[in-house]
Design an enzyme around this catalytic site. Structure first.
Site, PDB file in Angstrom:
ATOM      1  CD  GLU A  24      -3.134   0.754   0.351  1.00 10.68           C
ATOM      2  OE1 GLU A  24      -2.580   1.500  -0.485  1.00 10.68           O
ATOM      3  OE2 GLU A  24      -4.324   0.867   0.666  1.00 10.68           O
ATOM      4  CG  ASP A  25      -1.014   4.723  -1.490  1.00 14.27           C
ATOM      5  OD1 ASP A  25      -1.669   4.062  -0.662  1.00 14.27           O
ATOM      6  OD2 ASP A  25      -1.560   5.489  -2.309  1.00 14.27           O
TER       7      ASP A  25
ATOM      8  CG  ASP B  68      -5.644   8.493   6.609  1.00 17.60           C
ATOM      9  OD1 ASP B  68      -4.922   9.022   7.456  1.00 17.60           O
ATOM     10  OD2 ASP B  68      -6.703   9.006   6.197  1.00 17.60           O
TER      11      ASP B  68
ATOM     12  NE  ARG C  34      -2.448   7.777  -9.676  1.00 16.35           N
ATOM     13  CZ  ARG C  34      -3.181   7.391  -8.630  1.00 16.35           C
ATOM     14  NH1 ARG C  34      -2.596   7.018  -7.521  1.00 16.35           N
ATOM     15  NH2 ARG C  34      -4.487   7.385  -8.693  1.00 16.35           N
TER      16      ARG C  34
END
Ligand code: IMP
Ligand code: MG
Length: 196
Positions: free
Chosen positions: A99-100, A103, A165
């Site tokens: 995952e980036d 949160d 991105r």
């Protein structure tokens, strides 16, 4: 120019060197845990750039990659659905979901609930960024690049309106300015001086 990052915002939160160091460390950690090899599952689209580098940082064990795309269909409840499923059968495999950023944890917890019944041998999470201050669902991020404070970030896969991105660094950006004009920071971040 209105809405452009202030001079103080020019310095990236994570430089190219910071990113490379974290990706390399994560590669070593994943290799050490998965001697039989690993299937990296990238969560589209945010994980794209990170996964491309991470996959190349894993050299001691076999690496395969696959992708899954999920979308929120009810943002207020955090519920999501699968838009594009895996091609691979993950039963008995060592899976690392890439995952980036984690949160609230809602996206990833949904994803893990979808993958767990498919009976992987191991199911771990690797996130470039972790913002634990906003977590709603407790979640173990076994491989973590960097914890960040409660700021909105762009670059290295992270986007606003599908822009930014391809920034080679991670920068903090003002979400209010982005809501007014999604491309507000394009001139400042890409020209005339590329982010370091
Ligand atoms: P969560 O379900 O709240 O953990 O949301 C995680 C997803 O929201 C990430 O995979 C990102 O795609 C997106 N996201 C969260 N924070 C940011 C940010 O600061 N910049 C860009 N995208 C973000
Ligand atoms: Mg994501």
């Amino acid at each position: 120019m209105t809405g452009a990052p202030r001079e103080s915002r020019w310095s990236p939160l994570l430089t190219r060197a910071d990113l490379a160091a974290r990706v390399d460390r994560l590669g070593r950690e994943i290799e050490a845990d998965h001697p039989d090899g690993v299937l990296l599952v990238g969560v589209l689209k945010g994980a794209l750039i990170f996964l491309a580098d991470l996959a190349r940082a894993i050299r001691a064990v076999p690496v395969e990659v696959d992708f899954i795309a999920i979308s929120r269909y009810a943002p207020d409840t955090g519920r999501v659905r699968i838009l594009k499923d895996l091609e691979a059968d993950i039963a008995g495999r060592d899976i690392v979901v890439v995952e980036d950023i984690v949160d609230t944890g809602l996206t990833l917890s949904y994803l893990l609930r979808q993958l767990e019944p498919r009976a992987p041998r191991r199911l771990d999470v690797c996130a470039l960024l972790d913002r634990p201050g906003r977590r709603i669902v407790p979640l173990e991020v076994r491989y973590k690049g960097e914890e960040i404070p409660d700021v909105f970030v762009l670059g290295y896969g992270l986007h606003y309106a599908d822009l930014y991105r391809n920034l080679p660094v991670v920068v903090e950006a003002d979400p209010r300015a982005l809501r007014e004009d999604p491309a507000a920071f394009v001139p400042a971040l890409y020209q005339p001086r590329p982010a370091a």
